[in-house]
Design a protein around this motif. Structure first.
Motif, PDB file in Angstrom:
ATOM      1  N   PHE A   1       0.814  -1.212   0.000  1.00 48.15           N
ATOM      2  CA  PHE A   1       0.000   0.000   0.000  1.00 48.15           C
ATOM      3  C   PHE A   1       0.848   1.263   0.000  1.00 48.15           C
ATOM      4  N   SER A   2       1.994   1.212   0.669  1.00 47.43           N
ATOM      5  CA  SER A   2       2.826   2.415   0.730  1.00 47.43           C
ATOM      6  C   SER A   2       3.349   2.817  -0.645  1.00 47.43           C
ATOM      7  N   MET A   3       3.533   1.848  -1.548  1.00 45.16           N
ATOM      8  CA  MET A   3       4.031   2.172  -2.888  1.00 45.16           C
ATOM      9  C   MET A   3       3.039   3.063  -3.635  1.00 45.16           C
ATOM     10  N   GLU A   4       1.752   2.906  -3.341  1.00 46.18           N
ATOM     11  CA  GLU A   4       0.743   3.732  -4.013  1.00 46.18           C
ATOM     12  C   GLU A   4       0.819   5.183  -3.531  1.00 46.18           C
ATOM     13  N   TYR A   5       1.161   5.365  -2.248  1.00 43.21           N
ATOM     14  CA  TYR A   5       1.317   6.730  -1.728  1.00 43.21           C
ATOM     15  C   TYR A   5       2.613   7.352  -2.244  1.00 43.21           C
ATOM     16  N   ARG A   6       3.653   6.513  -2.366  1.00 39.73           N
ATOM     17  CA  ARG A   6       4.934   7.021  -2.871  1.00 39.73           C
ATOM     18  C   ARG A   6       4.787   7.518  -4.305  1.00 39.73           C
ATOM     19  N   GLU A   7       4.072   6.757  -5.117  1.00 35.32           N
ATOM     20  CA  GLU A   7       3.881   7.134  -6.517  1.00 35.32           C
ATOM     21  C   GLU A   7       2.642   8.013  -6.721  1.00 35.32           C
ATOM     22  N   LYS A   8       1.921   8.321  -5.605  1.00 39.09           N
ATOM     23  CA  LYS A   8       0.704   9.152  -5.656  1.00 39.09           C
ATOM     24  C   LYS A   8      -0.344   8.562  -6.597  1.00 39.09           C
ATOM     25  N   SER A   9      -0.441   7.233  -6.578  1.00 37.45           N
ATOM     26  CA  SER A   9      -1.374   6.551  -7.482  1.00 37.45           C
ATOM     27  C   SER A   9      -2.810   6.578  -6.983  1.00 37.45           C
ATOM     28  N   TRP A  10      -2.985   6.853  -5.668  1.00 37.82           N
ATOM     29  CA  TRP A  10      -4.353   6.814  -5.153  1.00 37.82           C
ATOM     30  C   TRP A  10      -5.243   7.900  -5.758  1.00 37.82           C
ATOM     31  N   TYR A  11      -4.612   8.953  -6.275  1.00 34.44           N
ATOM     32  CA  TYR A  11      -5.437   9.991  -6.913  1.00 34.44           C
ATOM     33  C   TYR A  11      -6.207   9.412  -8.107  1.00 34.44           C
ATOM     34  N   LEU A  12      -5.591   8.401  -8.728  1.00 30.96           N
ATOM     35  CA  LEU A  12      -6.257   7.749  -9.864  1.00 30.96           C
ATOM     36  C   LEU A  12      -7.039   6.524  -9.408  1.00 30.96           C
ATOM     37  N   LEU A  13      -6.383   5.684  -8.569  1.00 37.25           N
ATOM     38  CA  LEU A  13      -7.023   4.436  -8.155  1.00 37.25           C
ATOM     39  C   LEU A  13      -8.224   4.677  -7.256  1.00 37.25           C
ATOM     40  N   GLY A  14      -8.173   5.743  -6.471  1.00 38.59           N
ATOM     41  CA  GLY A  14      -9.244   6.000  -5.517  1.00 38.59           C
ATOM     42  C   GLY A  14     -10.256   7.000  -5.998  1.00 38.59           C
ATOM     43  N   SER A  15     -10.352   7.167  -7.295  1.00 36.08           N
ATOM     44  CA  SER A  15     -11.305   8.154  -7.832  1.00 36.08           C
ATOM     45  C   SER A  15     -12.745   7.761  -7.551  1.00 36.08           C
ATOM     46  N   THR A  16     -12.987   6.451  -7.351  1.00 36.19           N
ATOM     47  CA  THR A  16     -14.321   5.984  -6.963  1.00 36.19           C
ATOM     48  C   THR A  16     -14.193   5.024  -5.800  1.00 36.19           C
ATOM     49  N   VAL A  17     -15.204   4.992  -4.943  1.00 41.74           N
ATOM     50  CA  VAL A  17     -15.170   4.107  -3.779  1.00 41.74           C
ATOM     51  C   VAL A  17     -15.168   2.646  -4.213  1.00 41.74           C
TER      52      VAL A  17
ATOM     53  N   SER B   1       1.471  -0.988   6.406  1.00 44.79           N
ATOM     54  CA  SER B   1       1.815  -0.373   5.127  1.00 44.79           C
ATOM     55  C   SER B   1       0.804   0.715   4.755  1.00 44.79           C
ATOM     56  N   GLN B   2      -0.477   0.467   5.073  1.00 46.21           N
ATOM     57  CA  GLN B   2      -1.529   1.439   4.782  1.00 46.21           C
ATOM     58  C   GLN B   2      -1.457   2.637   5.735  1.00 46.21           C
ATOM     59  N   TRP B   3      -1.280   2.386   7.019  1.00 46.51           N
ATOM     60  CA  TRP B   3      -1.294   3.459   8.007  1.00 46.51           C
ATOM     61  C   TRP B   3      -0.062   4.361   7.902  1.00 46.51           C
ATOM     62  N   LEU B   4       1.118   3.739   7.793  1.00 47.81           N
ATOM     63  CA  LEU B   4       2.370   4.507   7.853  1.00 47.81           C
ATOM     64  C   LEU B   4       2.726   5.161   6.521  1.00 47.81           C
ATOM     65  N   LYS B   5       2.222   4.575   5.430  1.00 48.42           N
ATOM     66  CA  LYS B   5       2.408   5.173   4.097  1.00 48.42           C
ATOM     67  C   LYS B   5       3.867   5.347   3.703  1.00 48.42           C
ATOM     68  N   ASN B   6       4.752   4.584   4.342  1.00 52.39           N
ATOM     69  CA  ASN B   6       6.186   4.646   4.035  1.00 52.39           C
ATOM     70  C   ASN B   6       6.755   3.231   4.097  1.00 52.39           C
ATOM     71  N   HIS B   7       7.415   2.813   3.014  1.00 52.85           N
ATOM     72  CA  HIS B   7       7.888   1.433   2.928  1.00 52.85           C
ATOM     73  C   HIS B   7       8.844   1.079   4.063  1.00 52.85           C
ATOM     74  N   LEU B   8       9.907   1.875   4.234  1.00 54.81           N
ATOM     75  CA  LEU B   8      10.915   1.560   5.247  1.00 54.81           C
ATOM     76  C   LEU B   8      10.324   1.601   6.648  1.00 54.81           C
ATOM     77  N   LEU B   9       9.460   2.574   6.899  1.00 57.01           N
ATOM     78  CA  LEU B   9       8.832   2.676   8.214  1.00 57.01           C
ATOM     79  C   LEU B   9       7.938   1.461   8.482  1.00 57.01           C
ATOM     80  N   ALA B  10       7.164   1.056   7.472  1.00 58.04           N
ATOM     81  CA  ALA B  10       6.310  -0.134   7.618  1.00 58.04           C
ATOM     82  C   ALA B  10       7.157  -1.387   7.794  1.00 58.04           C
TER      83      ALA B  10
END
Length: 795
Positions: free
Chosen positions: A611-627, A714-723
């Motif tokens: 999940f953190s990879m999606e935040y790193r690449e800012k993909s959720w703006y596209l993937l999360g466009s609909t619930v 991975s979802q909460w921390l949004k950072n690969h190394l931290l997760a």
């Protein structure tokens, strides 16, 4: 200058990602130390060395010598008894009798002396098997023998010099050859060591803490990260265009960078090797650090009059300088290169060529200085300070130690000057990227699972991690052999003959065998009574009892048969040869701890970035466009992770079953689990195959929980190394602490459920197992709800 130095350290050390990287490397180092020192059928556990050390710590040196010799005699006697019993179990009875007679003739009186101790198992003082006990005591005895005869070692050096100097080849050359000069120098260097006092203690802890190559490799990775970060962050941000125009922007700036590199090298080297020393001090024992270096048998060849503590300090300083040299070279390449991968490539080439020289150049070659004066050779400080060697330079012996320090200083000066010169004169102030050609065209598709699988397995390299752990997991189980002792072989033969329901023929067989043992014990009692009355001498009595000892050799195994017989008579159940099932369930020779750590590490390293990879690449703006789309993405990720970890887990079970079946048949799988004595204590009454499948499902449930915790982090921390770091801290560290002897830490982990048969059912009872199962179910539900909530929340 001080402010610049503080800035250079601060800009890297205060980065959470860098600190987490170092923390992960340290945890990986501890894991590898533990994993590479796991006991097997012939390797004793680390705790056994500490137990021997504890028993000797208050003894004088003569008492230690006597104590170790007694241990050696006991283990030799146990091996004689074991060999004789093995010979009696030969299929060829005549050959077995001949071998038995020969063994007794070569070791007169030993079998009779140690037989009862062997049967009772009292000969095992520090380990769980004769093979481990033999390996442990033999290793310690060999070390002690060398240390206790250190004076003889010095005398042999002097004697060798006097003897060889009398040979004509030396006298004819007037003592001008390298060999003659080397002999004189060696004798002179060792002459002052006659006053050294040795203090013996098992050396396993010190030698293991000081020379693991994997620690040096991890330290090298840390230096790679630091050295590249010193240059490339400012290059990428084009800060050099500004900073180099200031008064302190060139010479003072690079001097501060090199000073920061030196401080980093010293800090991480001290930290990593301090962790090593703490690990082995806790698990193995290191003895007194103030005893002489020659008290360690591996380092008896040293001519240095220093303590073990001084030796460790010299090793740290030497490794620090070597790492600084490597780091300075990487800094120079980073300054001159435009591509960010070139420093790593240069470092790999440097260390690879150094490793080739170290491996390929013979130690006895005339150019052996090529082997020992390169970076890899200098990192082997156990050879530099713990051994003695002179190089042949133009016919004159030159101390490796002195020349090594000269080379280290020369390397450091050259690397620093090269870095300063490169920084002052370089015009490559920016980073450029290489665009690689596309070898395949993108093919559009609408399969969500295929797309997410590609991202997780290929883009995130989880497939590489899964394959690596699959090979490691399978290798661990395929190389684990189950060797049957003579007693176990007897038990297996009896139980295979009795397998199934009780019949009159089987009852007759058991009664006949029982009568044989009772008659033998009665004869032994009669002979002992004759000895006590003085009718025969003690030696004659032992000789008379010897044939009856043969009759009673396997009585402990027969008692297990009687236990099964009593159960079958009372319940109408079946005879089951239980050893194979006991091994599979982890009730004997338990390796569940290693399995759990490997599988948990596999899950964390494979899926902590899902999940953190999606935040790193800012993909959720596209993937999360609909619930609805976000929900499907979450669901596909979780399902794919569960499916991909399943083959790794099942492969381990398959390999384990294959290895067990080779030694222990698995028949009567439909019989009740109550036929297994251990399960009768647990109170579980289901078919054996069902019980095994329940344990498999319990382990799968544990791994699902590990996976969900990792995904939630991975979802909460949004950072690969931290997760990654947090997952390791929560899921692996408690289990590693348990392996190091802190048993309470086990209950802060999921391991008790994974090892449900032994840790919960057998040790704590079914109520504790149910409680752990409920807690795990609650954790799984909680993680599932957390992921479901995240899937319905738009960022």
């Amino acid at each position: 200058m001080i402010r610049l130095l503080h800035f250079e350290l601060d800009k890297i050390w205060r980065k959470p990602s860098f600190l987490l990287s170092v923390a992960v490397l340290i945890i990986l180092n501890v894991f590898l130390l533990w994993y590479t020192n796991l006991p097997d059928s012939e390797t004793p556990p680390l705790s056994s060395y500490k137990a021997v050390q504890r028993d000797m710590e208050k003894l004088t040196e003569p008492e230690k010598k006597k104590f170790i010799e007694l241990l050696c005699d006991d283990v030799k006697g146990a091996n004689v008894v074991n060999n004789v019993l093995n010979y009696r179990n030969f299929a060829d009875k005549n050959m077995g009798k001949a071998m038995e007679k020969k063994a007794k003739a070569e070791n007169p009186g030993i079998f009779e002396k140690y037989y009862e101790k062997f049967i009772s198992g009292n000969y095992l003082k520090y380990t769980d098997s004769l093979q481990q006990e033999t390996a442990l005591i033999t290793e310690i005895y060999d070390e002690a023998r060398r240390v206790f005869h250190y004076g003889n070692y010095l005398a042999d050096i002097e004697k060798r010099k006097n003897t060889l100097q009398g040979i004509s080849v030396f006298s004819s050359e007037g003592g001008k050859s390298f060999s003659a000069r080397n002999l004189k120098k060696e004798a002179a260097d060792y002459e002052a060591l006659s006053s050294i006092r040795t203090e013996f203690s098992p050396s396993k802890g010190i030698t293991s803490a000081d020379s693991p190559e994997m620690t040096d490799l991890l330290l090298l990775l840390s230096v790679f990260l630091f050295a590249s970060a010193l240059i490339y962050e400012e290059k990428e941000k084009k800060l050099f265009l500004i900073t180099r125009s200031t008064p302190a922007g060139r010479t003072k700036s690079i001097a501060a960078k090199l000073a920061a590199l030196a401080i980093h090298c010293f800090t991480v080297t001290t930290l990593f090797y301090g962790v090593n020393l703490a690990f082995f001090a806790t698990t193995t024992g290191v003895g007194s650090l103030f005893r002489s270096l020659q008290s360690i048998s591996s380092y008896m060849g040293s001519n240095l009059q220093i303590s073990v503590l001084t030796y460790l300090a010299l090793g740290l300083i030497t490794k620090t300088i070597v790492f600084f040299v490597i780091g300075a070279v990487l800094v120079s390449v980073a300054i001159l290169a435009k591509q960010s991968f070139l420093p790593y490539l240069a470092g790999t080439v440097l260390m690879g060529s150094s490793m080739l020289l170290y491996l390929l150049v013979p130690a006895s070659a005339a150019v052996n200085w090529l082997k020992y004066l390169n970076p890899i050779g200098l990192l082997h400080t156990e050879e530099l300070y713990g051994a003695y060697l002179n190089f042949n330079l133009f016919g004159h012996p030159v101390s490796r130690l002195h020349l090594s320090w000269f080379i280290l200083i020369l390397y450091s000066l050259c690397a620093a000057v090269f870095a300063v010169r490169a920084f002052v004169q370089s015009q490559n102030l920016e980073v450029s990227r290489i665009e690689l050609p596309a070898f395949s065209h993108f093919k559009p598709h609408v399969n969500l699972y295929r797309h997410e699988g590609y991202k997780i397995l290929i883009m995130n390299r989880a497939l590489v991690v899964l394959l690596a752990f699959t090979l490691l997991f399978g290798y661990q189980h395929l190389t684990k052999t189950y060797t049957l002792t003579p007693t176990e072989t007897y038990y297996q033969n009896m139980m295979m003959d009795l397998a199934g329901e009780l019949t009159p023929e089987k009852t007759s067989l058991i009664e006949k065998e029982n009568n044989r043992y009772e008659n033998a014990f009665e004869k032994i009692s009669q002979i002992e009574e004759m000895v006590s009355k003085g009718e025969v001498s003690k030696q004659e009595g032992e000789n008379m009892k010897s044939p009856y000892y043969s009759e009673t050799a396997f009585y402990p195994a027969f008692q297990k048969v009687l236990n099964q017989y009593d159960y079958v008579k009372e319940t109408g159940g079946k005879f089951v040869y239980d050893t194979g099932y006991v091994l599979l369930l982890g009730l004997a020779d338990n390796n569940r701890l290693q399995d759990f750590i490997l599988l948990t590490a596999c899950i964390i390293f494979s899926f902590s970035a899902v999940f953190s990879m999606e935040y790193r690449e800012k993909s959720w703006y596209l993937l999360g466009s609909t619930v609805a789309g976000r929900k499907k993405v979450y669901r596909s990720k979780v399902i794919l992770c569960m499916v991909t970890i399943l083959p790794v887990f099942l492969l381990g079970w398959l390999c384990q079953v294959l290895q067990v079946v080779q030694s222990c048949p698995l028949n009567q799988m439909t019989a009740s689990s109550m036929a297994l004595p251990q399960c009768r204590e647990i109170g579980v009454d289901v078919p054996i195959i069902v019980f095994i499948l329940l344990m498999v499902l319990l382990q799968l449930l544990t791994l699902v929980c590990v996976l969900l915790v990792t995904l939630v982090l991975s979802q909460w921390l949004k950072n690969h190394l931290l997760a990654l770091f947090t997952s390791v801290l929560l899921l692996i560290v408690p289990v590693v602490l348990n392996a190091m002897g802190l048993s309470f830490a086990k209950w802060a982990s999921l391991f008790p459920l994974f090892d449900g048969t032994a840790s919960c059912l057998e040790d704590q009872g079914i109520n504790v197992c149910l409680g752990y199962l409920i807690a795990t179910a609650v954790l799984i539900i909680g993680c599932s709800l957390a992921l479901k909530k995240a899937a319905t929340r738009l960022n």
